[in-house]
Design an enzyme around this catalytic site. Sequence first.
Site, mmCIF file in Angstrom:
data_model
loop_
_atom_site.group_PDB
_atom_site.id
_atom_site.type_symbol
_atom_site.label_atom_id
_atom_site.label_comp_id
_atom_site.label_asym_id
_atom_site.label_seq_id
_atom_site.Cartn_x
_atom_site.Cartn_y
_atom_site.Cartn_z
ATOM 1 N N ASN A 69 5.663 -0.167 3.676
ATOM 2 C CA ASN A 69 5.569 -1.025 4.862
ATOM 3 C C ASN A 69 6.657 -2.072 4.702
ATOM 4 O OD1 ASN A 69 5.015 -2.779 6.908
ATOM 5 N ND2 ASN A 69 3.072 -3.530 6.063
ATOM 6 N N LYS A 86 7.614 -4.227 6.743
ATOM 7 C CA LYS A 86 7.344 -5.476 7.469
ATOM 8 C C LYS A 86 8.575 -5.825 8.320
ATOM 9 C CE LYS A 86 4.024 -6.564 3.958
ATOM 10 N NZ LYS A 86 3.231 -7.571 3.232
ATOM 11 N N HIS A 124 -2.973 -4.782 10.285
ATOM 12 C CA HIS A 124 -2.492 -5.428 9.058
ATOM 13 C C HIS A 124 -2.908 -6.897 9.092
ATOM 14 C CE1 HIS A 124 0.109 -6.970 5.938
ATOM 15 N NE2 HIS A 124 0.247 -5.720 5.525
ATOM 16 N N GLU A 154 -1.403 -9.487 8.362
ATOM 17 C CA GLU A 154 -0.396 -10.385 8.941
ATOM 18 C C GLU A 154 -0.488 -10.388 10.466
ATOM 19 O OE1 GLU A 154 2.912 -8.679 6.856
ATOM 20 O OE2 GLU A 154 2.075 -9.433 4.978
ATOM 21 N N GLU A 204 -6.454 -3.697 1.835
ATOM 22 C CA GLU A 204 -5.459 -4.637 1.321
ATOM 23 C C GLU A 204 -6.088 -6.025 1.209
ATOM 24 O OE1 GLU A 204 -1.244 -3.106 2.220
ATOM 25 O OE2 GLU A 204 -1.893 -4.258 3.952
ATOM 26 N N GLY A 210 1.796 -9.621 -1.456
ATOM 27 C CA GLY A 210 3.018 -10.404 -1.645
ATOM 28 C C GLY A 210 2.872 -11.518 -2.675
ATOM 29 N N SER A 232 0.680 -5.796 -3.760
ATOM 30 C CA SER A 232 1.470 -5.843 -4.991
ATOM 31 C C SER A 232 1.468 -4.531 -5.778
ATOM 32 C CB SER A 232 1.019 -7.019 -5.876
ATOM 33 O OG SER A 232 1.154 -8.237 -5.168
ATOM 34 N N GLY A 278 4.421 -2.964 0.221
ATOM 35 C CA GLY A 278 5.380 -3.834 0.900
ATOM 36 C C GLY A 278 6.658 -3.967 0.090
ATOM 37 N N GLY A 279 6.758 -5.054 -0.662
ATOM 38 C CA GLY A 279 7.982 -5.400 -1.397
ATOM 39 C C GLY A 279 8.613 -4.254 -2.169
HETATM 40 P P1 13P Z 1 3.161 -6.173 -1.076
HETATM 41 O O1 13P Z 1 3.221 -4.786 -1.667
HETATM 42 O O2 13P Z 1 4.497 -6.812 -0.907
HETATM 43 O O3 13P Z 1 2.151 -7.022 -1.782
HETATM 44 O O4 13P Z 1 2.604 -5.992 0.427
HETATM 45 C C1 13P Z 1 1.441 -5.279 0.634
HETATM 46 C C2 13P Z 1 1.290 -5.009 2.078
HETATM 47 O O5 13P Z 1 0.975 -5.889 2.845
HETATM 48 C C3 13P Z 1 1.564 -3.647 2.557
HETATM 49 O O6 13P Z 1 1.126 -3.476 3.867
#
Ligand code: 13P
Length: 250
Positions: A9, A11, A94, A96, A166, A172, A212, A233-234
Amino acid sequence: MRTPIIAGNWKMNKNPQETQEFLEAIKGKLPESGVEAIIGAPAIDLNALTWFSKDEPLKTAAENCYFEDAGAFTGETSPKALSDMGLDYVIIGHSERRQYFGETDEDINKKAHAILKNNMLPIICCGETLEQREAGKAEEWVTGQIENAVKGISADDLAKSVIAYEPIWAIGTGKTATADQAQEMVHVIREKIASLYDADTADKVRILYGGSVKPANVKELMSKEDIDGGLVGGASMDPESFLALVNFQK
Ligand code: 13P
């Protein structure tokens, strides 16, 4: 047998040029079987992804869509248009989007229906805050989110869909839920699906953990019975890291 999923993802990161560079770097290197690799990307990058996925074992996801197919909805993305483009999945709910854009359980349910109607599959996100976890309310909250998200969805459709747990406190932050904590909640979600539907549907639906996830911890998370993959994510944005994640079995 549930096929494992590694879903990136991105983002609100990467422009079309950066997307092209990422795709060049992973070209020919994705596993042909044993894992479903997915990239979820901003709408402006999806054209490049869907072209790439015609020749490579990569599935594609949008990070959001609206629940109407067309009309006067300035700035929204049509699920029908995403489907016409060849998208496989849409990430919905999500944290966010819930937190910054006020998305409600009801919106998420409407989006899930719209996505399935358009022959794509939803990746339905859920997860609790640290406050809720510390108050002992995490299970009730997360199962409530799932119950609301799947209202009116048939067992057949849900069995093909994906859920992503999540915990907000792990996104993050570098603070991964332990594999046991993740397994525990993913198991609770599967039991909830069994009670809302039946054991067969619960056995088929794929449930991911997100928060993470990185090459260093993916193997342990994936070793857990109920965890079918990661929403990342990252660590999904660098090609080498994404390839390491999808090759977690090696
Ligand atoms: P991270 O892997 O950066 O913690 O993000 C998780 C996430 O929100 C994936 O949708």
